[in-house]
Design an enzyme around this catalytic site. Structure first.
Site, PDB file in Angstrom:
ATOM      1  CG  HIS A  63      47.401  18.566 -43.476  1.00  0.00           C
ATOM      2  ND1 HIS A  63      47.675  17.330 -44.026  1.00  0.00           N
ATOM      3  CD2 HIS A  63      48.006  18.583 -42.262  1.00  0.00           C
ATOM      4  CE1 HIS A  63      48.430  16.643 -43.173  1.00  0.00           C
ATOM      5  NE2 HIS A  63      48.649  17.377 -42.096  1.00  0.00           N
ATOM      6  CB  SER A 119      45.278  16.880 -46.909  1.00  0.00           C
ATOM      7  OG  SER A 119      46.665  17.062 -46.713  1.00  0.00           O
TER       8      SER A 119
HETATM    9  N1  TIH Z   1      51.289  18.786 -48.234  1.00  0.00           N
HETATM   10  C1  TIH Z   1      50.014  18.674 -47.549  1.00  0.00           C
HETATM   11  C2  TIH Z   1      48.880  19.153 -48.456  1.00  0.00           C
HETATM   12  O1  TIH Z   1      49.136  19.724 -49.510  1.00  0.00           O
HETATM   13  O2  TIH Z   1      47.723  18.981 -48.097  1.00  0.00           O
HETATM   14  C3  TIH Z   1      49.988  19.444 -46.263  1.00  0.00           C
HETATM   15  C4  TIH Z   1      51.009  18.938 -45.273  1.00  0.00           C
HETATM   16  C5  TIH Z   1      51.146  17.702 -44.781  1.00  0.00           C
HETATM   17  C6  TIH Z   1      52.201  17.565 -43.882  1.00  0.00           C
HETATM   18  C7  TIH Z   1      52.860  18.631 -43.705  1.00  0.00           C
HETATM   19  S1  TIH Z   1      52.151  19.859 -44.626  1.00  0.00           S
HETATM   20 FE   FE2 Z   2      49.510  16.760 -40.238  1.00  0.00          FE
END
Ligand code: TIH
Ligand code: FE2
Length: 295
Positions: free
Chosen positions: A162, A227
């Protein structure tokens, strides 16, 4: 309600000075001792980092490199379809590897000549004021651990994928970093917890989960969408509202699930004008006045 919350899974110090990461119920790594040990090890390394020194180099395992590769390969075509142009510009400028997890320090050396940004290694707990405030100095706190291999498509915790694939590509583009730096300046300027909370929610609905209209459809510019190979396929089907500073600054969200409401700019320039403009000018009084108008 307005405590200056923490961004990551909490860490606690052991008697020997090392850190233990507290994974919550339902975390995919909770019952994986090897994974937990790894998380503790990386948190301890980051905790020992001293400002001014290079970020610690992590020797990633084959399994960690595999998770990185799976996510990057999956995202390659999805970014082409779903990412906004400025993200794609940053991605081209940064040229991230697909087959191995890169080191934060090497990425900082690539980013700095492009936009001035450098990463700082985060052990876990980064208080909001610190996390956002250093953006004004073009520094970005980032975790170094890799999401659990059983959940490559979505993690509720910000991991190195991320921080680097989501945020790093944006930190390579000067239009994005203008927004990050403005958010940081706003976080430094405001003093009340209510105002900081307001600024951080707007960050969530823009640099984490923002979407923007382009001539050929709705695109993502938020790092949290970009991400996640899972969530990136869903964002066009949920409730999309127009940019609105008051609505965004007071909207609740759940960090652990796909988002249910997003806010779309009419263009990237529109985001820069409305959100960048807000962060550049806001202070405790202007935010309190906005909130009062809503009451
Ligand atoms: N959910 C995102 C991912 O799977 O890459 C990671 C996050 C973004 C924001 C908070 S956690
Ligand atoms: Fe972030």
């Amino acid at each position: 309600m307005f405590d200056e919350g923490q961004y990551f899974a909490p860490v606690v110090s052991r008697d020997d000075g090392s850190l233990a990461v507290q994974l919550g119920d339902g975390h995919p790594g909770l019952n994986d001792p090897e994974y937990r040990q790894r998380r503790d090890q990386l948190a301890t390394m980051a905790d020992r980092w001293v400002p001014g020194e290079p970020a610690p180099r992590v020797e990633y395992t084959d399994q960690e490199h595999d998770v990185w590769r799976v996510v990057c390969e999956d995202l390659r075509a999805k970014h082409t379809t779903y990412a906004c142009q400025e993200f794609l510009d940053g991605k081209e400028a940064l040229g991230l590897p697909v087959d191995h997890v890169p080191q934060l320090e090497d990425l900082s050396d690539h980013l700095e000549p492009l936009t001035g940004f450098r990463y700082r290694p985060a052990a876990g707990l980064v208080p909001l004021r610190e996390f956002y405030g250093v953006l004004a100095e073009r520094a970005f706190w980032a975790t170094q651990y890799v999401r659990h291999h059983s959940v490559p498509l979505y993690t509720p915790e910000p991991d190195v994928l991320h921080e680097v694939v989501g945020h790093g590509n944006t930190l390579a583009d000067p239009r994005f970093t203008g927004l990050y730096a403005a958010a940081g300046a706003a976080a430094r300027r405001v003093e009340t917890p209510e105002a900081l909370d307001f600024v951080s929610r707007i960050f969530w609905f823009t640099l984490e989960f923002g979407v923007v209209h382009e001539p050929d459809g709705l695109k993502a510019y938020g790092a949290g969408i970009l991400s996640s190979p899972g969530e990136i396929e869903e964002f066009r089907d949920i409730t999309i509202r127009p940019l609105d500073v008051l609505a965004m600054g007071t909207q609740d969200y759940d960090i652990t699930h796909y988002q249910e409401v997003l806010f779309a700019g009419r263009s990237f320039t529109h985001v820069e004008d409305v959100i960048g403009g807000f962060w550049t000018d806001c202070d405790d009084d202007s935010i309190a006045a906005l909130r009062a108008g809503a009451a």
